[in-house]
Motif scaffolding. Structure first.
Motif, PDB file in Angstrom:
ATOM      1  N   ILE A   1     -28.316 -12.484  22.798  1.00 53.13           N
ATOM      2  CA  ILE A   1     -29.724 -12.848  23.389  1.00 53.13           C
ATOM      3  C   ILE A   1     -29.765 -12.104  24.852  1.00 53.13           C
ATOM      4  CG2 ILE A   1     -30.899 -14.542  24.587  1.00 53.13           C
ATOM      5  CD1 ILE A   1     -30.063 -16.709  22.453  1.00 53.13           C
ATOM      6  N   ALA A   2     -29.044 -12.247  25.704  1.00 55.81           N
ATOM      7  CA  ALA A   2     -29.035 -11.507  27.066  1.00 55.81           C
ATOM      8  C   ALA A   2     -29.232  -9.949  26.909  1.00 55.81           C
ATOM      9  CB  ALA A   2     -27.861 -11.653  28.110  1.00 55.81           C
ATOM     10  N   GLU A   3     -28.267  -9.394  25.860  1.00 58.09           N
ATOM     11  CA  GLU A   3     -28.613  -8.053  25.693  1.00 58.09           C
ATOM     12  C   GLU A   3     -29.788  -7.563  25.113  1.00 58.09           C
ATOM     13  OE1 GLU A   3     -26.965  -4.356  26.139  1.00 58.09           O
ATOM     14  OE2 GLU A   3     -25.984  -6.028  27.091  1.00 58.09           O
ATOM     15  N   MET A   4     -30.254  -8.266  24.388  1.00 56.77           N
ATOM     16  CA  MET A   4     -31.543  -7.976  23.712  1.00 56.77           C
ATOM     17  C   MET A   4     -33.047  -8.027  24.464  1.00 56.77           C
ATOM     18  SD  MET A   4     -30.964  -8.795  19.649  1.00 56.77           S
ATOM     19  CE  MET A   4     -31.188 -10.194  19.615  1.00 56.77           C
ATOM     20  N   PHE A   5     -32.994  -9.351  25.326  1.00 52.98           N
ATOM     21  CA  PHE A   5     -34.151  -9.811  25.673  1.00 52.98           C
ATOM     22  C   PHE A   5     -34.003  -9.853  27.312  1.00 52.98           C
ATOM     23  CE2 PHE A   5     -33.948 -12.198  21.578  1.00 52.98           C
ATOM     24  CZ  PHE A   5     -34.952 -11.521  21.076  1.00 52.98           C
ATOM     25  N   TYR A   6     -33.180  -9.813  27.809  1.00 54.14           N
ATOM     26  CA  TYR A   6     -33.029  -9.983  29.407  1.00 54.14           C
ATOM     27  C   TYR A   6     -32.890  -8.358  29.934  1.00 54.14           C
ATOM     28  CZ  TYR A   6     -31.897 -14.733  28.578  1.00 54.14           C
ATOM     29  OH  TYR A   6     -31.815 -16.213  28.094  1.00 54.14           O
ATOM     30  N   LYS A   7     -34.286  -7.866  30.243  1.00 51.97           N
ATOM     31  CA  LYS A   7     -34.235  -6.626  30.869  1.00 51.97           C
ATOM     32  C   LYS A   7     -35.115  -6.591  32.280  1.00 51.97           C
ATOM     33  CE  LYS A   7     -32.632  -5.023  27.234  1.00 51.97           C
ATOM     34  NZ  LYS A   7     -31.346  -4.400  26.902  1.00 51.97           N
ATOM     35  N   TRP A   8     -34.380  -7.381  33.154  1.00 52.88           N
ATOM     36  CA  TRP A   8     -34.996  -7.634  34.643  1.00 52.88           C
ATOM     37  C   TRP A   8     -34.566  -6.575  35.616  1.00 52.88           C
ATOM     38  CZ3 TRP A   8     -32.728 -13.171  33.601  1.00 52.88           C
ATOM     39  CH2 TRP A   8     -33.516 -13.692  32.600  1.00 52.88           C
ATOM     40  N   LYS A   9     -33.773  -5.465  35.263  1.00 51.06           N
ATOM     41  CA  LYS A   9     -33.393  -4.468  36.183  1.00 51.06           C
ATOM     42  C   LYS A   9     -32.786  -4.846  37.289  1.00 51.06           C
ATOM     43  CE  LYS A   9     -36.735  -1.312  34.562  1.00 51.06           C
ATOM     44  NZ  LYS A   9     -36.257  -1.036  33.193  1.00 51.06           N
ATOM     45  N   SER A  10     -31.973  -6.307  37.023  1.00 47.59           N
ATOM     46  CA  SER A  10     -31.043  -6.492  38.131  1.00 47.59           C
ATOM     47  C   SER A  10     -29.918  -7.192  37.469  1.00 47.59           C
ATOM     48  CB  SER A  10     -31.876  -7.861  39.120  1.00 47.59           C
ATOM     49  OG  SER A  10     -31.191  -8.408  39.767  1.00 47.59           O
ATOM     50  N   PHE A  11     -28.698  -6.721  37.843  1.00 46.04           N
ATOM     51  CA  PHE A  11     -27.733  -7.423  37.358  1.00 46.04           C
ATOM     52  C   PHE A  11     -27.456  -8.717  37.684  1.00 46.04           C
ATOM     53  CE2 PHE A  11     -23.122  -8.561  37.784  1.00 46.04           C
ATOM     54  CZ  PHE A  11     -22.805  -8.385  36.618  1.00 46.04           C
ATOM     55  N   THR A  12     -27.815  -9.154  38.944  1.00 46.86           N
ATOM     56  CA  THR A  12     -27.550 -10.524  39.251  1.00 46.86           C
ATOM     57  C   THR A  12     -28.470 -11.637  38.374  1.00 46.86           C
ATOM     58  OG1 THR A  12     -26.998  -9.884  41.582  1.00 46.86           O
ATOM     59  CG2 THR A  12     -27.668 -12.052  41.056  1.00 46.86           C
ATOM     60  N   LEU A  13     -29.545 -11.200  38.136  1.00 45.88           N
ATOM     61  CA  LEU A  13     -30.812 -12.122  37.568  1.00 45.88           C
ATOM     62  C   LEU A  13     -30.400 -11.868  36.106  1.00 45.88           C
ATOM     63  CD1 LEU A  13     -34.007 -11.082  39.058  1.00 45.88           C
ATOM     64  CD2 LEU A  13     -32.831 -13.076  39.363  1.00 45.88           C
TER      65      LEU A  13
ATOM     66  N   GLY B   1     -29.084 -15.179  33.912  1.00 41.47           N
ATOM     67  CA  GLY B   1     -29.666 -15.688  32.747  1.00 41.47           C
ATOM     68  C   GLY B   1     -28.815 -15.765  31.783  1.00 41.47           C
ATOM     69  N   PHE B   2     -27.865 -14.880  31.417  1.00 44.00           N
ATOM     70  CA  PHE B   2     -26.887 -14.961  30.692  1.00 44.00           C
ATOM     71  C   PHE B   2     -26.000 -16.326  30.917  1.00 44.00           C
ATOM     72  CE2 PHE B   2     -22.020 -14.514  29.974  1.00 44.00           C
ATOM     73  CZ  PHE B   2     -22.109 -14.475  28.630  1.00 44.00           C
ATOM     74  N   LEU B   3     -25.650 -16.722  31.964  1.00 44.94           N
ATOM     75  CA  LEU B   3     -24.791 -17.864  32.220  1.00 44.94           C
ATOM     76  C   LEU B   3     -25.396 -18.801  31.772  1.00 44.94           C
ATOM     77  CD1 LEU B   3     -22.765 -16.962  35.293  1.00 44.94           C
ATOM     78  CD2 LEU B   3     -21.808 -17.093  33.043  1.00 44.94           C
ATOM     79  N   ILE B   4     -26.733 -19.189  32.219  1.00 44.86           N
ATOM     80  CA  ILE B   4     -27.544 -20.387  31.852  1.00 44.86           C
ATOM     81  C   ILE B   4     -27.795 -20.484  30.322  1.00 44.86           C
ATOM     82  CG2 ILE B   4     -29.992 -21.288  32.156  1.00 44.86           C
ATOM     83  CD1 ILE B   4     -29.909 -20.328  34.902  1.00 44.86           C
TER      84      ILE B   4
END
Length: 75
Positions: A39-51, A55-58
């Motif tokens: 999910i994180a790899e496909m959808f989380y494109k926030w251009k910030s590693f921290t965010l 997001g992945f951990l949550i």
């Protein structure tokens, strides 16, 4: 799960492995981890590693909780 959250943030993963054993902990968390990673790899494109990491951990925590609701009798 509630006893693991009460043990303190820095000891959470240690408590998981100590309480269940390494193999049981890996079996229990493999599916939520893999799903959260995809999910994180496909959808989380926030251009910030921290965010993206947060997001992945949550996502992993939520999926693990949902899994625990469905597999409550197996523990």
């Amino acid at each position: 799960y509630t006893s693991l959250f009460r043990s303190g943030g820095s000891r959470l993963m240690y408590s998981l492995f100590r309480g269940l054993g390494v193999q049981a902990a890996l079996r229990k968390e493999a599916v939520p981890f893999a799903a959260a990673f995809l999910i994180a790899e496909m959808f989380y494109k926030w251009k910030s590693f921290t965010l993206e990491c947060i997001g992945f951990l949550i996502t992993w925590m939520v999926l693990s909780y949902i899994q625990s609701l469905f597999l409550r009798n197996e523990d």
